[in-house]
Design a protein around this motif. Structure first.
Motif, short mmCIF file in Angstrom:
data_model
loop_
_atom_site.label_atom_id
_atom_site.label_comp_id
_atom_site.label_asym_id
_atom_site.label_seq_id
_atom_site.Cartn_x
_atom_site.Cartn_y
_atom_site.Cartn_z
N ALA A 1 0.29 -3.97 5.73
CA ALA A 1 1.04 -4.85 4.84
C ALA A 1 0.22 -5.38 3.66
O ALA A 1 0.72 -5.37 2.52
N PRO A 2 -1.03 -5.81 3.87
CA PRO A 2 -1.80 -6.32 2.71
C PRO A 2 -2.00 -5.26 1.62
O PRO A 2 -1.95 -5.57 0.43
N LEU A 3 -2.20 -4.01 2.02
CA LEU A 3 -2.37 -2.95 1.02
C LEU A 3 -1.06 -2.67 0.30
O LEU A 3 -1.05 -2.50 -0.93
N ALA A 4 0.03 -2.61 1.05
CA ALA A 4 1.34 -2.35 0.44
C ALA A 4 1.68 -3.44 -0.57
O ALA A 4 2.17 -3.15 -1.67
N GLU A 5 1.43 -4.67 -0.21
CA GLU A 5 1.72 -5.79 -1.10
C GLU A 5 0.86 -5.75 -2.35
O GLU A 5 1.34 -5.94 -3.47
N LYS A 6 -0.43 -5.48 -2.16
CA LYS A 6 -1.35 -5.46 -3.30
C LYS A 6 -0.98 -4.37 -4.30
O LYS A 6 -1.10 -4.55 -5.51
N ALA A 7 -0.51 -3.23 -3.81
CA ALA A 7 -0.13 -2.11 -4.68
C ALA A 7 1.33 -2.20 -5.14
O ALA A 7 1.77 -1.36 -5.92
N GLY A 8 2.06 -3.20 -4.66
CA GLY A 8 3.45 -3.37 -5.08
C GLY A 8 4.36 -2.27 -4.57
O GLY A 8 5.32 -1.89 -5.25
#
Length: 145
Positions: free
Chosen positions: A100-107
């Motif tokens: 989730a943190p990666l998905a959020e950071k990359a939008g």
């Protein structure tokens, strides 16, 4: 060097938090014998980098060769290159659950673009990728690229 090339559409299943690696990139991973992949946020663009684990670890070893494991330089490099990544194992269909943190950071939300970069490939939000491609096209002066 790996040969991730081309751009492929995809999608992000936000409910399950899952993506499917394009078949062309799965074939490259299989040829390399890479059962695991390394995901990390790009330092330069709003996207994720996906590396075959053996290639990523070889790059880490190259950058830290000759450094004492107790040195500040080694610890800084290892913190940046190892402490901020996620190691994943795609299933038989090439699917992985996106942290989730990666998905959020990359939008990442819905439509994606997978873009080959030689040694690795990137995962982009499709709209953001289109914007970056337009910027790149605007900079093209007909040179050697």
């Amino acid at each position: 060097m790996s040969d991730f090339a081309g751009t492929f559409p995809g999608s992000f299943d936000a409910k399950k938090g899952r993506i499917s690696v394009p078949a062309a990139f799965r074939s490259t991973l299989a040829r390399l014998g890479a059962e695991e992949i390394i995901l990390r946020s790009s330092r330069f663009f709003p996207c994720l980098e996906v590396w075959p684990k053996p290639d990523y670890m070889a790059e880490f070893d190259r950058r830290t060769e000759g450094l004492s494991k107790l040195s500040a330089e080694y610890q800084a490099i290892s913190r940046k290159l190892l402490g901020r990544v996620h190691t994943l194992r795609p299933d038989a269909e090439g699917r992985v659950v996106m942290p989730a943190p990666l998905a959020e950071k990359a939008g990442l939300d819905g439509e994606l673009q997978f873009a080959g970069r030689g040694a690795f490939f990137e995962i982009w939000n499709a709209a953001t990728f289109a914007e970056e491609e337009a910027k790149l096209d605007a900079l093209d002066d007909g040179g050697d690229v």
